[in-house]
Every structure is written in structure tokens, then in C-alpha cells.
Design a protein around this motif. Structure first.
Motif, PDB file in Angstrom:
ATOM      1  N   TYR A  86       0.352   1.185  -6.107  1.00 22.20           N
ATOM      2  CA  TYR A  86      -0.378   1.625  -5.118  1.00 22.20           C
ATOM      3  C   TYR A  86      -1.582   2.132  -5.011  1.00 22.20           C
ATOM      4  O   TYR A  86      -2.477   2.536  -5.433  1.00 22.20           O
ATOM      5  CB  TYR A  86      -0.817   0.355  -4.324  1.00 22.20           C
ATOM      6  N   ARG A  87      -1.014   3.744  -4.921  1.00 17.64           N
ATOM      7  CA  ARG A  87      -1.025   4.880  -4.630  1.00 17.64           C
ATOM      8  C   ARG A  87      -1.507   5.216  -5.978  1.00 17.64           C
ATOM      9  O   ARG A  87      -2.777   6.693  -6.058  1.00 17.64           O
ATOM     10  CB  ARG A  87      -0.266   5.636  -3.322  1.00 17.64           C
TER      11      ARG A  87
ATOM     12  N   PHE B  40      -2.882  -4.234  -8.595  1.00 18.19           N
ATOM     13  CA  PHE B  40      -2.778  -3.781  -7.812  1.00 18.19           C
ATOM     14  C   PHE B  40      -4.668  -3.508  -7.705  1.00 18.19           C
ATOM     15  O   PHE B  40      -4.902  -2.748  -9.020  1.00 18.19           O
ATOM     16  CB  PHE B  40      -2.479  -2.069  -7.106  1.00 18.19           C
ATOM     17  N   LYS B  41      -5.461  -3.582  -7.565  1.00 22.19           N
ATOM     18  CA  LYS B  41      -7.069  -3.934  -7.404  1.00 22.19           C
ATOM     19  C   LYS B  41      -7.562  -2.525  -6.413  1.00 22.19           C
ATOM     20  O   LYS B  41      -7.279  -2.567  -5.646  1.00 22.19           O
ATOM     21  CB  LYS B  41      -7.423  -5.178  -7.178  1.00 22.19           C
ATOM     22  N   TYR B  42      -8.172  -1.901  -7.892  1.00 23.24           N
ATOM     23  CA  TYR B  42      -8.642  -0.677  -6.771  1.00 23.24           C
ATOM     24  C   TYR B  42     -10.103  -0.570  -5.929  1.00 23.24           C
ATOM     25  O   TYR B  42     -10.617  -1.902  -6.381  1.00 23.24           O
ATOM     26  CB  TYR B  42      -9.164   0.046  -8.022  1.00 23.24           C
TER      27      TYR B  42
ATOM     28  N   GLY C  31      -3.067   4.042  -8.838  1.00 21.49           N
ATOM     29  CA  GLY C  31      -4.057   3.476  -8.119  1.00 21.49           C
ATOM     30  C   GLY C  31      -5.458   4.422  -7.054  1.00 21.49           C
ATOM     31  O   GLY C  31      -6.540   4.358  -8.501  1.00 21.49           O
ATOM     32  N   GLN C  32      -5.172   4.645  -6.604  1.00 20.77           N
ATOM     33  CA  GLN C  32      -6.028   4.690  -5.784  1.00 20.77           C
ATOM     34  C   GLN C  32      -6.612   6.554  -6.452  1.00 20.77           C
ATOM     35  O   GLN C  32      -8.239   6.453  -5.936  1.00 20.77           O
ATOM     36  CB  GLN C  32      -5.513   4.807  -3.856  1.00 20.77           C
ATOM     37  N   VAL C  33      -5.834   7.017  -6.502  1.00 21.36           N
ATOM     38  CA  VAL C  33      -5.845   8.433  -6.897  1.00 21.36           C
ATOM     39  C   VAL C  33      -6.942   7.910  -8.312  1.00 21.36           C
ATOM     40  O   VAL C  33      -7.355   8.917  -8.228  1.00 21.36           O
ATOM     41  CB  VAL C  33      -4.588   8.728  -6.850  1.00 21.36           C
TER      42      VAL C  33
ATOM     43  N   GLU D 138       0.516  -1.009  -0.186  1.00 25.79           N
ATOM     44  CA  GLU D 138       0.043   0.044   0.257  1.00 25.79           C
ATOM     45  C   GLU D 138       0.835   1.334  -0.101  1.00 25.79           C
ATOM     46  O   GLU D 138       0.638   2.362  -0.173  1.00 25.79           O
ATOM     47  CB  GLU D 138      -0.498  -0.116   1.334  1.00 25.79           C
TER      48      GLU D 138
ATOM     49  N   LYS E 267      -8.471   6.192  -9.342  1.00 26.71           N
ATOM     50  CA  LYS E 267      -9.416   5.101  -9.288  1.00 26.71           C
ATOM     51  C   LYS E 267      -9.015   4.266 -10.325  1.00 26.71           C
ATOM     52  O   LYS E 267     -10.516   3.659 -11.008  1.00 26.71           O
ATOM     53  CB  LYS E 267     -10.821   5.501  -9.080  1.00 26.71           C
ATOM     54  N   LYS E 268      -8.347   2.758 -10.368  1.00 24.57           N
ATOM     55  CA  LYS E 268      -8.040   2.182 -11.691  1.00 24.57           C
ATOM     56  C   LYS E 268      -7.381   0.966 -11.274  1.00 24.57           C
ATOM     57  O   LYS E 268      -6.363   1.701  -9.709  1.00 24.57           O
ATOM     58  CB  LYS E 268      -7.305   2.623 -12.797  1.00 24.57           C
ATOM     59  N   ASP E 269      -7.699   0.045 -11.538  1.00 23.62           N
ATOM     60  CA  ASP E 269      -6.260  -1.361 -11.314  1.00 23.62           C
ATOM     61  C   ASP E 269      -5.346  -1.108 -11.514  1.00 23.62           C
ATOM     62  O   ASP E 269      -4.897  -0.616 -12.672  1.00 23.62           O
ATOM     63  CB  ASP E 269      -7.390  -2.587 -12.079  1.00 23.62           C
TER      64      ASP E 269
END
Length: 269
Positions: free
Chosen positions: A183-184, A267-269, A186-188, A178, A190-192
């Protein structure tokens, strides 16, 4: 002729603080070399036919030495390998569309993955502390780039809604779970995201030198020659980015040969 003529050996997209950037040796280098000369020859064809012919020789087999470009003759076996690559039909859906040089040492492109649009980020990368960051050149060396800075650059060129997933082709961009860059990101967005937890190499290196240019030098020269969009079109028509899944380094390149591992992580969102 500048740096636009040739892409040579693939480059690890990581930056070791002790050893620097490793230069890969292997057949992937031939694809990069043949691809670059064919690309620029085609881009020049309409605007400067004479220059196009000068660049075009290398894409026909790389068998003739060129003092002007600092290229030496390759063996017959290598020439056959280049010919096989040149004659291979590429699937349009997998080509490198909308290639953009966002900054020195950082380029992006779109391709198709599992019948969906994918956004690719290509740069150097570095494991730092419990996570990872991108690494880009600056005037007096190198600096880190975080997710927020990258996203601001991406916003100027891409509509994120057009993409179902993202790939970071940068060494160690998947290190840290994380805390990793992948990973970060993807979080921003909102995608895998697909990243790598080890050094990763590919057939179109991100940086080079004037005599051994990478994509940074190639596209900077294209900008100066008013050929940026022609170069983009050439990639979209003909060229696929290939990540090395087997070790491309010579056993004599001890550090990079031992360090290489193909270790993708999703990394899965």
C-alpha cells in the motif's frame, strides 16, 4: 563454473524468524532449472562456445549427472516435464524484460499485465508489527528495507511513468492494509499495487547458495563474467515469471506446506 549454471527449487519470498527460508519442492523447480541453464548457455554462445556447450546439456532434459555442478540424474518422468516446459512457446509480451539486480536479495523486472506495462519487485518479505517490510541479506545476517529505500533504488533504473501498475512478489508485503509495504509503495509511486498477504513462491528464486544459486548469485556471476546484459536479453526473449497459485511444497516439508496460501491483494491508488 561458479554459481551461474543453475537455478533449482523455488524459494518462498518470506523470511520466518524461527524457521528461516523454506525451500519449495515441485515441478516449478524444473522450470527454474531448465530455464537457468538455457539462459546462460545462450548468453555464452557467442563469447565462449565451449562453455556454452557445457551449460547446454541441462536444458536438454536434465537427465545426465554432473559432478562438477553437483547435479544428480532425475527420473524419466521429470525429464519429460522439463522437455514439455522447454518446448512451450512463450508469449513475448509476458516475458521478464529489463531484469535488474538492485541489491543482493532484491531484483526487478518488467512484464505485461492486461495490455499494460507492469513493474515487478521480487524479494523476501516479513510481517512486522501492524505492517510489513522487505528483507534483504547483509554481511552478518538479514535486514529490513522500507519503501523509501526501495524507491531510491528503483529511480536509478526505471521511469515510473512507463508503468501503469506494480506487483510486489514478496511474502506478507500486503499485510497490514494501509500499513503494508504494498500500500505504502503505491502511495509513493502513485500506482495500483498487487501484493500478497501470505507466503508467495515463484519459479525464479531471489537468493540461494553457491551450489544452489538464485537470481542474486546468477546475476552477480554474470557481472563478473561481463554477461549481465546478455543475461537480461535472454530473460526478455524466453522467460515468464510464474507465481505458484497451488501449493508447491511436499507434504514432508511440513512447515512450508501448512503455511502456504495463495492470497493476493490489490491496493488501488
Amino acid at each position: 563454473m561458479g554459481g551461474i549454471g543453475l537455478l533449482l527449487a523455488p524459494l518462498t519470498f518470506g523470511l520466518s524468524l524461527k524457521f528461516g527460508v523454506g525451500v519449495a519442492l515441485g515441478l516449478t523447480a524444473l522450470e527454474a532449472a531448465s530455464g537457468a541453464t538455457a539462459i546462460i548457455s545462450g548468453a555464452l554462445e557467442e563469447k565462449n562456445p565451449q562453455a556454452s556447450e557445457q551449460y547446454g546439456w541441462a536444458s536438454l532434459g536434465l537427465g545426465i549427472p554432473s559432478a562438477a555442478m553437483g547435479i544428480f540424474a532425475l527420473s524419466k518422468g521429470i525429464a519429460k516435464g522439463v522437455g514439455a516446459i522447454k518446448n512451450t512457446r512463450l508469449t513475448l509480451g509476458g516475458t521478464m524484460r529489463q531484469v535488474e539486480l538492485l541489491a543482493d536479495g532484491l531484483y526487478t523486472f518488467s512484464d505485461t499485465y492486461k495490455n499494460a506495462n507492469r513493474l515487478n519487485i521480487v524479494s523476501h518479505g516479513q510481517a512486522i508489527g501492524e505492517g510489513s517490510l522487505l528483507v534483504v541479506p547483509q554481511r552478518n545476517g538479514w535486514r529490513n528495507m522500507d519503501v523509501d529505500e526501495l524507491v531510491q533504488l528503483l529511480k536509478s533504473r526505471y521511469n515510473f511513468d512507463d508503468y501503469s501498475n506494480v506487483r510486489t512478489i514478496a511474502c506478507y508485503s500486503g499485510v497490514g492494509g494501509e500499513n503494508s509495504f504494498g500500500y505504502r509503495l503505491g502511495q509513493v509511486l502513485k500506482k495500483d499495487v498487487k501484493s500478497y498477504t501470505a507466503p508467495v513462491t515463484g519459479n525464479f528464486k531471489v537468493t540461494g547458495t553457491p551450489k544452489n544459486p538464485g537470481m542474486t548469485e546468477l546475476f552477480r556471476e554474470a557481472e563478473r563474467s561481463n554477461l549481465y546484459y546478455a543475461l537480461q536479453e535472454r530473460f526478455a526473449e524466453r522467460h515468464i515469471y510464474r507465481v505458484d497459485k497451488t501449493n508447491p511444497y511436499s507434504k514432508f516439508n511440513i512447515f512450508n506446506h501448512r503455511a502456504f496460501r495463495y492470497e493476493p491483494i490489490k491496493f488501488k491508488y
